[in-house]
Design an enzyme around this catalytic site. Structure first.
Site, PDB file in Angstrom:
ATOM      1  N   SER A 126       0.833  -1.200   0.000  1.00 37.49           N
ATOM      2  CA  SER A 126       0.000   0.000   0.000  1.00 37.49           C
ATOM      3  C   SER A 126       0.867   1.248   0.000  1.00 37.49           C
ATOM      4  CB  SER A 126      -0.877  -0.017   1.259  1.00 37.49           C
ATOM      5  OG  SER A 126      -1.465   1.242   1.496  1.00 37.49           O
ATOM      6  N   TYR A 151      -2.604  -0.169  10.474  1.00 36.88           N
ATOM      7  CA  TYR A 151      -2.728  -0.797   9.155  1.00 36.88           C
ATOM      8  C   TYR A 151      -1.491  -0.496   8.302  1.00 36.88           C
ATOM      9  CZ  TYR A 151      -3.824  -1.213   4.227  1.00 36.88           C
ATOM     10  OH  TYR A 151      -3.744  -1.505   2.894  1.00 36.88           O
ATOM     11  N   LYS A 155       1.775  -3.008   6.747  1.00 38.89           N
ATOM     12  CA  LYS A 155       2.295  -3.078   5.373  1.00 38.89           C
ATOM     13  C   LYS A 155       3.800  -2.810   5.355  1.00 38.89           C
ATOM     14  CE  LYS A 155      -1.497  -4.247   3.402  1.00 38.89           C
ATOM     15  NZ  LYS A 155      -1.653  -5.632   2.916  1.00 38.89           N
TER      16      LYS A 155
END
Length: 340
Positions: A126, A151, A155
């Site tokens: 991402s 989050y 990644k």
């Protein structure tokens, strides 16, 4: 037929990638725990391609089941790993859920891949790994900043795990695709985005508001240093994104990769503000959206859009769908699932 595993293959991006893989002649095996997807997506994939992928309902957090799966499928030539929790806001509220689901599962899958004769891995990464980048557009050499959310941190950690594993396993080849903001639906309107509960992303919230499911859309922040005060993002059509995975897989299978760990941005190269997205949606749908401004949301960066030169030149991939057409496909999908 070459066999490819797609984890999270009934999710939004996963299902569109399964379609593109099957249309390229790959035999696809899907793993999904259905925690954020529906078994009905399998029928949509079959309706589009005329083929039903092999499906296993499996929770990748269960290490022994992951090992058993790979023992059974030793002929896999590539793994595309989508399975992960992905909502920025939810990750701020439930960090441990995100660390367990996004990190543990990655480790278990990688350990099993190392037992395969052919070891090709594509990671669903991402643009959140860049945090708030210093320069726009963002290229792959931009520094990895302190993550703005758990989050985003999963990644970053995920990429580090893969990179470290590649350094000591020369037979493993991996590509991390850093997505910007996937939107839209397949042109057949047989698969699309199916958020469970209240959508965490802008576009399904827009389409659900237009369909009458939501009273109004909240625009988080109108005081950002952008052209109209709202956040800027790079919105890429999901089919364009799915095609990038097929191209990346073929790069690894054909041993055309420059090193055994590579990263590529996958976006359009164009940034759009939230208000520009709303205006585009109103234009293509003919619907007037009810929206209000709300306070900034924790974890949101001011702007993020891609420099796609590396993907364009080295992968030979380019986004083809513009914002208007992507939003129109999302609206057609919403009307289809609501029988409007």
């Amino acid at each position: 037929m070459k066999k490819v595993l797609v984890t999270g293959g009934l999710g939004f991006i996963g299902s569109h990638t399964v379609v593109e893989l099957q249309e390229k002649g790959y035999e696809v095996v899907v793993i999904d725990d259905l925690s954020n997807s529906s078994i009905d997506v399998l029928a949509g994939i079959t309706a589009i391609t005329g083929k039903t992928p092999i499906f296993e309902k499996l929770d990748l957090k269960e290490k022994s089941k992951v090992e058993s799966f790979f023992e059974k499928h030793q002929d896999i030539v590539g793994v595309i790993h989508f399975a992960a929790s992905k909502a920025v806001g939810e990750s701020v509220e439930k960090p441990l859920l995100y660390y367990e689901n996004n990190i543990n599962t990655l480790v278990y899958v990688l350990k099993s891949i190392l037992q395969l004769p052919t070891q090709n891995f594509i990671f669903s990464s991402s643009c959140t790994v860049y945090g708030q980048a210093d320069q726009m557009p963002i290229n792959e050499s931009a520094p990895i900043k302190l993550a703005e959310s758990p989050y985003g941190n999963t990644k970053q950690i995920g990429e580090e795990i893969i990179s470290d594993t590649c350094k000591v396993n020369e037979n493993l080849s991996a590509i991390a695709l850093r997505y910007f903001n996937p939107i839209g639906a397949h042109s057949s309107i047989k698969i699309g985005e199916l958020p469970i509960g209240v959508p965490q992303n802008l576009i399904p919230f827009i389409t659900q508001t237009a369909a009458g499911l939501r009273k109004e859309l909240s625009v988080f922040g109108n005081d950002y240093p952008t052209s109209d005060g709202t956040c800027v993002r790079d919105y890429i059509h999901v089919v364009d994104l799915a095609k990038a995975h097929v191209v990346a897989l073929e790069r690894l299978v054909g041993q055309k990769n420059a090193s055994n760990y590579e990263t590529f941005n996958v976006g359009t190269g164009t940034g759009s503000t939230v208000l520009e997205v709303i205006q585009s949606f109103e234009k293509v749908s003919g619907q007037k959206l009810n929206y209000k401004f709300a306070p900034r949301r924790e974890g949101d960066v001011i702007q993020a859009f891609a420099n796609t030169t590396k993907a364009n030149t080295e992968l030979g991939w380019k986004a083809e769908t513009n914002l208007d057409d992507a939003l129109l496909s999302a609206w057609k999908w919403e009307k289809h699932i609501r029988n409007i």
